[in-house]
Design a protein around this motif. Structure first.
Motif, PDB file in Angstrom:
ATOM      1  N   ALA A  87      20.013 -11.255  65.510  1.00  0.00           N
ATOM      2  CA  ALA A  87      19.782  -9.834  65.228  1.00  0.00           C
ATOM      3  C   ALA A  87      20.115  -9.473  63.780  1.00  0.00           C
ATOM      4  CB  ALA A  87      20.610  -8.975  66.183  1.00  0.00           C
ATOM      5  N   ALA A  88      20.819 -10.359  63.084  1.00  0.00           N
ATOM      6  CA  ALA A  88      21.159 -10.093  61.675  1.00  0.00           C
ATOM      7  C   ALA A  88      20.051 -10.547  60.728  1.00  0.00           C
ATOM      8  CB  ALA A  88      22.472 -10.793  61.327  1.00  0.00           C
ATOM      9  N   ILE A  89      18.995 -11.193  61.270  1.00  0.00           N
ATOM     10  CA  ILE A  89      17.918 -11.710  60.407  1.00  0.00           C
ATOM     11  C   ILE A  89      16.847 -10.621  60.239  1.00  0.00           C
ATOM     12  CG2 ILE A  89      16.154 -13.521  60.171  1.00  0.00           C
ATOM     13  CD1 ILE A  89      17.902 -15.240  62.092  1.00  0.00           C
ATOM     14  N   PRO A  90      16.635 -10.121  59.016  1.00  0.00           N
ATOM     15  CA  PRO A  90      15.690  -9.008  58.822  1.00  0.00           C
ATOM     16  C   PRO A  90      14.291  -9.290  59.379  1.00  0.00           C
ATOM     17  CG  PRO A  90      17.018  -9.307  56.845  1.00  0.00           C
ATOM     18  CD  PRO A  90      17.371 -10.446  57.760  1.00  0.00           C
ATOM     19  N   ALA A  91      13.772 -10.529  59.239  1.00  0.00           N
ATOM     20  CA  ALA A  91      12.415 -10.831  59.728  1.00  0.00           C
ATOM     21  C   ALA A  91      12.337 -10.708  61.255  1.00  0.00           C
ATOM     22  CB  ALA A  91      12.001 -12.237  59.291  1.00  0.00           C
ATOM     23  N   VAL A  92      13.434 -11.030  61.930  1.00  0.00           N
ATOM     24  CA  VAL A  92      13.474 -10.881  63.394  1.00  0.00           C
ATOM     25  C   VAL A  92      13.388  -9.400  63.749  1.00  0.00           C
ATOM     26  CG1 VAL A  92      14.988 -11.075  65.415  1.00  0.00           C
ATOM     27  CG2 VAL A  92      14.711 -13.038  63.868  1.00  0.00           C
ATOM     28  N   ARG A  93      14.195  -8.579  63.088  1.00  0.00           N
ATOM     29  CA  ARG A  93      14.211  -7.137  63.376  1.00  0.00           C
ATOM     30  C   ARG A  93      12.843  -6.518  63.078  1.00  0.00           C
ATOM     31  NH1 ARG A  93      19.257  -6.069  64.703  1.00  0.00           N
ATOM     32  NH2 ARG A  93      18.607  -3.983  65.231  1.00  0.00           N
ATOM     33  N   ALA A  94      12.222  -6.967  61.981  1.00  0.00           N
ATOM     34  CA  ALA A  94      10.913  -6.411  61.598  1.00  0.00           C
ATOM     35  C   ALA A  94       9.869  -6.733  62.659  1.00  0.00           C
ATOM     36  CB  ALA A  94      10.494  -6.967  60.246  1.00  0.00           C
ATOM     37  N   SER A  95       9.902  -7.936  63.218  1.00  0.00           N
ATOM     38  CA  SER A  95       8.919  -8.328  64.231  1.00  0.00           C
ATOM     39  C   SER A  95       9.038  -7.492  65.498  1.00  0.00           C
ATOM     40  CB  SER A  95       9.112  -9.801  64.632  1.00  0.00           C
ATOM     41  OG  SER A  95       8.615 -10.644  63.651  1.00  0.00           O
ATOM     42  N   LEU A  96      10.252  -7.055  65.807  1.00  0.00           N
ATOM     43  CA  LEU A  96      10.476  -6.351  67.078  1.00  0.00           C
ATOM     44  C   LEU A  96      10.329  -4.836  66.949  1.00  0.00           C
ATOM     45  CD1 LEU A  96      13.597  -8.401  68.277  1.00  0.00           C
ATOM     46  CD2 LEU A  96      11.191  -8.760  68.864  1.00  0.00           C
TER      47      LEU A  96
END
Ligand code: DC
Length: 202
Positions: free
Chosen positions: A80-89
């Motif tokens: 959850a700390a990875i910006p690309a993960v948050r952006a995808s969701l």
């Protein structure tokens, strides 16, 4: 026009219980956004890059039986700390928020990042010790063998990661209404939440 209720707070504060009750009371849809991060983490533990896992998430990933386990929870807080993960969701959560008559989303950044326009924002908290006690009782009831001190250390570690990350850290939106459930029964917490929402709806 949809009506969005954003419910944020740390792990085991009671936001899931309150969110499900609100959705039932008002006939709204409910999205537990932590599941998206848990499903991403589960695929990452299988060996996939977290960024790819988040981008490829499908309905079957949200049905996995291991999403509530401690290793998946710990990994979820990491991915959850990875910006690309948050952006995808992000898009999926925003779409859900405006679907149907209304929606309740619970998570960490719903009122601050996902739905800053939400009609109601709640921030559900409880002391770390109370949250650890609740989680410990659940684990023991489920047959797990664990120590209270270990569960409390887990709660502190997840709080530190969720509040300390640079991208969308856990914090109340400026206009969020706080509900501290430390000294409330489940029923009392639900009644308070329903009253807050009802006051805005009427
Ligand atoms: O609410 P939960 O315990 O299922 O969430 C698992 C992890 O996912 C949690 O450590 C933080 C992260 N999360 C997040 O960063 N943003 C959200 N909206 C929901 C969860």
């Amino acid at each position: 026009m949809g009506f969005t209720i954003a419910v944020d707070g740390p792990a085991a504060a009671g936001k899931g219980t309150i969110s499900r009750a609100l959705a039932g009371h008002f006939g709204f849809g409910h999205l537990d956004t932590g599941l998206l991060y848990r499903a991403t983490a589960a695929r990452a533990l299988d060996g996939m890059a977290p960024e790819d896992a988040a981008a490829a998430l499908g309905p079957a990933d949200l049905e996995r039986s291991d999403l509530r386990t401690a290793p998946v929870a710990a990994k979820a807080s990491e991915v959850a700390a990875i910006p690309a993960v948050r952006a995808s969701l992000l898009a999926f959560q925003r779409d859900f928020a405006r679907r149907g008559a209304g929606a309740v989303l619970d998570g960490r950044d719903i009122g601050t990042v996902i739905c800053p326009e939400a009609e109601v924002k709640l921030f559900v908290t409880a002391s770390p010790e109370i949250r650890a006690r609740r989680r410990f009782d659940e684990l023991i009831a489920a047959g797990a063998e664990t120590e209270f001190e270990a569960v409390l250390a887990d709660v502190h570690a997840r709080d530190a990661r969720d509040m300390g990350r640079a991208d969308a850290p856990l914090r109340p939106a400026p206009d969020a209404v706080e509900i501290d459930t430390s000294d409330l029964s489940v029923e009392e917490a639900i009644v308070r939440a329903v009253q807050i929402v009802a006051a805005v709806r009427s």
